[in-house]
Design a protein around this motif. Structure first.
Motif, mmCIF file in Angstrom:
data_model
loop_
_atom_site.group_PDB
_atom_site.id
_atom_site.type_symbol
_atom_site.label_atom_id
_atom_site.label_comp_id
_atom_site.label_asym_id
_atom_site.label_seq_id
_atom_site.Cartn_x
_atom_site.Cartn_y
_atom_site.Cartn_z
ATOM 1 N N LEU A 19 -7.482 10.107 -9.924
ATOM 2 C CA LEU A 19 -7.524 9.867 -8.385
ATOM 3 C C LEU A 19 -7.553 10.356 -7.736
ATOM 4 O O LEU A 19 -7.626 11.005 -6.518
ATOM 5 N N LEU A 20 -5.933 10.158 -7.061
ATOM 6 C CA LEU A 20 -4.791 10.511 -6.175
ATOM 7 C C LEU A 20 -5.440 12.099 -6.607
ATOM 8 O O LEU A 20 -4.284 12.675 -5.396
ATOM 9 N N GLY A 22 -7.258 13.915 -7.013
ATOM 10 C CA GLY A 22 -7.968 15.404 -6.694
ATOM 11 C C GLY A 22 -8.821 15.768 -7.709
ATOM 12 O O GLY A 22 -10.027 16.411 -7.631
ATOM 13 N N TRP A 58 -11.313 1.904 -5.109
ATOM 14 C CA TRP A 58 -11.266 3.195 -5.774
ATOM 15 C C TRP A 58 -12.711 3.579 -6.851
ATOM 16 O O TRP A 58 -12.951 4.808 -6.397
ATOM 17 N N GLU A 157 -0.889 6.309 -0.889
ATOM 18 C CA GLU A 157 -2.443 6.523 -2.059
ATOM 19 C C GLU A 157 -3.294 7.782 -1.344
ATOM 20 O O GLU A 157 -4.056 8.647 -1.412
ATOM 21 N N ARG A 161 -4.430 11.356 -1.834
ATOM 22 C CA ARG A 161 -5.722 11.846 -2.529
ATOM 23 C C ARG A 161 -6.530 12.955 -1.375
ATOM 24 O O ARG A 161 -6.836 13.579 -1.232
#
Length: 228
Positions: A19-20, A22, A58, A157, A161
């Motif tokens: 997620l972070l 991308g 998230w 964080e 992202r």
């Protein structure tokens, strides 16, 4: 085989890192089964990881459909940029008052700029994003205010992202961001905190507010179209 708590932690870190970085764009639907198969674990620890990620904001869970990657919330990018302007601007005003601290910071930042350029030459945008985040973190740390440094850590964080999404949306713009960093270093070296603040504002707005769609698709629409 991993014990359930350890497996849940592995699943949590695996999905969160994607997620972070991308690699999981906004609106992506994840299934417990797919993640479990990729990691070689059962679905139960993946379910626990999804619950944690949903509590962190998230993911959004949809029963029998999966978990949706939540986009950057409206206004979040602007709020993070404003916070970074305050943090980094304050740090640089402290730094420029000390020639010794300023010289050390300039050397550190120049090294990071070189690392960013090397990552781009190698086509490694994720590594570039890591060096980009480190560049700005070093500026705050050099200010010597532990309270501000701790606050900056809470933004790390979100920053990671945002950097990944802005670079991923328009990777060809990354060399321009490196050039921006060179201008920021030059302003610090001159001891010109006002020039630094002005250049930083332009840089952050271009990178994170005008660099592509960070918000992604509508969560309800994406969930409605997901396979059951």
């Amino acid at each position: 085989m991993l014990a359930p708590p350890a497996a849940a932690e592995v699943a949590y870190r695996h999905v969160k890192d994607d997620l972070l970085a991308g690699r999981l764009p906004a609106g992506e639907m994840l299934s417990e089964g797919d993640v479990a198969a990729a990691l070689g674990i059962s679905r139960t620890p993946v379910r626990e990881a999804f619950l944690r990620l949903a509590a962190d904001g998230w993911l959004r869970l949809f029963p029998r459909r999966g978990a949706l990657v939540v986009p950057v919330a409206p206004g979040e990018a602007e709020a993070v940029v404003d916070a970074r302007l305050l943090l980094e601007g304050s740090a640089v005003r402290t730094v420029v008052a000390s020639p010794e601290v300023r010289a050390v910071l300039v050397g550190t930042l120049r090294d990071l700029v070189d690392r960013q350029r090397g990552a781009l030459d190698a086509g490694d945008l994720e590594l570039y994003a890591q060096h980009d985040a480190a560049f700005h973190q070093q500026i705050v740390a050099a200010g010597g205010n532990p309270v501000l440094a701790e606050f900056a850590a809470t933004l790390r964080e979100r920053q990671r992202r945002m950097i990944a999404l802005s670079v991923g949306a328009a990777g060809e713009r990354a060399p321009g961001f490196v050039a921006d960093h060179e201008h920021l270093v030059a302003a610090i070296e001159r001891g010109d905190a006002d020039a630094f603040a002005a250049a930083l504002r332009t840089h952050l707005h271009d990178a994170h507010l005008h660099g592509g769609d960070l918000h992604g698709v509508d969560p309800q629409r994406a969930a409605g179209g997901a396979a059951r």
